[in-house]
Design a protein around this motif. Structure first.
Motif: not given
Ligand code: ADP
Ligand code: K
Ligand code: ZN
Length: 444
Positions: A57, A264, A266-267, A271-274, A296, A298
């Motif tokens: 992260p 991953e 993410v939100d 961008g926070e990992p879910l 990472r 997107w």
């Protein structure tokens, strides 16, 4: 399985392999790609200090715009001479997104596609009718290389020329077909038109992807072609098709080949990992790519992950279906709408087929959405009308009631009003071999 030892690697072993490869790739891009050196410096990440997945992260995201800003070769990590192949994704506007592969990248590409095909039911010696487009698009050559690696007989038909495809499928008798789900619908329909029953076809498996699809389409293709179809997922930035594939046993989510591609979710806003099971944006870090490794990345694709054990024996995490893309989301009068939501509603209505188009216009300041959808052949025959013009629909109570029912269901489930137009069988747009544009947004 194509690589059983890797595909069934216990999850702790998989994790330590990922940790090691993550440390390597961060050091590799820091060394070789100025863009990443700058980015990593900015966030204060020293490659030697990466402990493992726990530090993921802290790494910056890579966006499609970063690829565009470095068009065409600016993100390559090897000298151009070491790039064995170039691909590019269609790109709806402006310059395409360019990607490169070293010889070893092409080997990995073939391996993950071979794994995918094997997961889909294909075996060495079977014949693949590959109707993905050949060329800059990764679909055609991607499936081709994987099928060869698996030991299949490949027929590189490419997309389009449906008449010829139908003839070749009958004459060559392939067991497996690969194409977009919308094109599989087109082929199924073509066989039906010619009175060729699914039992008469040699096809057993279909490997479908490159665009979102749902269980409604799966049912139609499976019945129409007499196959068990599975989902193949991928994107050129990560490698192409074969990042993930459903196993034909379960067809409950696609196994991501995570020894090569670290996923991953993410939100989309922060961008926070879910946690597992939560829907968010799918993000990938390539763990073994040489020519164009990405940290990472997107994808813009919305889905969820699950590492629940699968009966097929593969240990690799599964992703759900793509529920939409952050960028194909329609906002109609302030309401977020994904075409797949509309499709899910249509699935509930027995009088219509999942052949449809959504047209969005702006009248003054108001968005007007129109849903054009085909009625089934049975229903059309029962009604006995020759055309389905607005006048005819108004005058016929069965047509009128169906139109109202669809509009109400859309409104109730999605929360947006759409003008519904009924189409006679065969009147909605069909795929000509590539992706089908089910949304016509005339506001842009
Ligand atoms: P483009 O489609 O822009 O030419 P790609 O071929 O790389 O470029 O497309 C990748 C995108 O296609 C993915 O990010 C995803 O949105 C979509 N896609 C690919 N496979 C699938 C699939 N099985 N289900 C849903 N969407 C898919
Ligand atoms: K695609
Ligand atoms: Zn499985």
């Amino acid at each position: 399985m194509y690589q059983p030892e890797l595909e069934t690697l216990p999850r702790e072993k998989l994790r330590s392999l990922q940790e090691e490869r993550l440390r390597q790739v961060v050091a590799y891009v820091y060394e070789r790609v100025p863009f990443y050196r700058r980015l990593l410096d900015e966030v204060g990440v020293r490659p030697g200090k990466i402990r493992g997945l726990i530090d993921l992260p802290r790494l910056p995201f890579t966006k499609k715009s970063d690829l565009r800003d470095h068009y065409p070769f600016g993100l390559f990590a090897v000298p151009r001479e070491e790039v064995a192949r170039i691909h590019a994704s269609s790109g709806t506007t402006g310059k395409p997104t360019v990607v490169g592969y070293t010889k070893n990248d092409l080997k990995v590409f073939a391996e993950v596609v071979a794994r995918s095909l094997a997961a889909a039911g294909a075996r060495p010696g079977m014949m693949l009718h590959n109707a993905y487009g050949y060329g800059l698009f990764t679909g055609g050559l991607g499936l081709h290389g994987g099928a060869e690696a698996l030991g299949m007989t490949v027929v590189p038909v490419s997309g389009g020329m449906t008449e010829r495809q139908v003839m070749l499928i009958q004459d060559f008798r392939p067991e497996v077909i690969s194409c977009t789900p919308s094109y599989a619908q087109t082929l199924a329909e073509e066989f039906k038109k010619r009175g060729v029953s699914p039992e008469a076809l040699s096809l057993e498996y279909a490997v479908l992807g490159a665009e979102p699809w749902t269980e409604a389409i799966r049912k139609q293709v499976d019945e129409g072609l007499g196959v068990r179809s599975t989902n193949i997922y991928g994107l050129s930035e990560i490698i192409g098709p074969g990042v993930a594939n459903e196993c034909v046993e379960e067809r409950q989510g696609s196994h991501i080949w995570e020894d090569h591609f670290l996923p991953e979710v993410v939100d989309p806003d922060t961008g926070e990992p879910l946690p597992e099971g939560k829907v968010g944006v799918l993000v990938f870090t390539t763990l073994t790519k040489e020519a164009m490794p990405l940290l990472r990345y997107w994808t813009g694709d919305l889905t969820f992950l699950t590492s629940e054990p699968c009966t097929c024996g593969r240990t690799h995490v599964r992703m759900g279906p793509i529920l939409g893309r952050t960028d194909d989301m329609l906002i109609i009068r302030g309401v977020n709408v994904y075409p797949t939501q509309v499709e899910a509603v249509l699935l509930e209505i027995p009088e219509v087929e999942p052949y449809y188009q959504i047209v969005v216009k702006r009248e003054g300041t108001l968005d007007e959405a129109e849903l054009k959808v085909e009625v089934t052949e049975d229903f059309f025959r029962q009604v006995g009308q020759e055309v389905l013009s607005d006048e005819v629909v108004e005058a016929d109570h069965r047509l009128h009631a169906l139109r109202e029912k669809i509009a109400r269901k859309i409104k109730d489930t999605i929360g947006v009003s759409m003008k519904v137009t009924l189409l006679a069988p065969g009147q909605a747009p069909r795929s000509e071999g590539g992706k089908l544009r089910r949304v016509l947004d005339l506001r842009k």
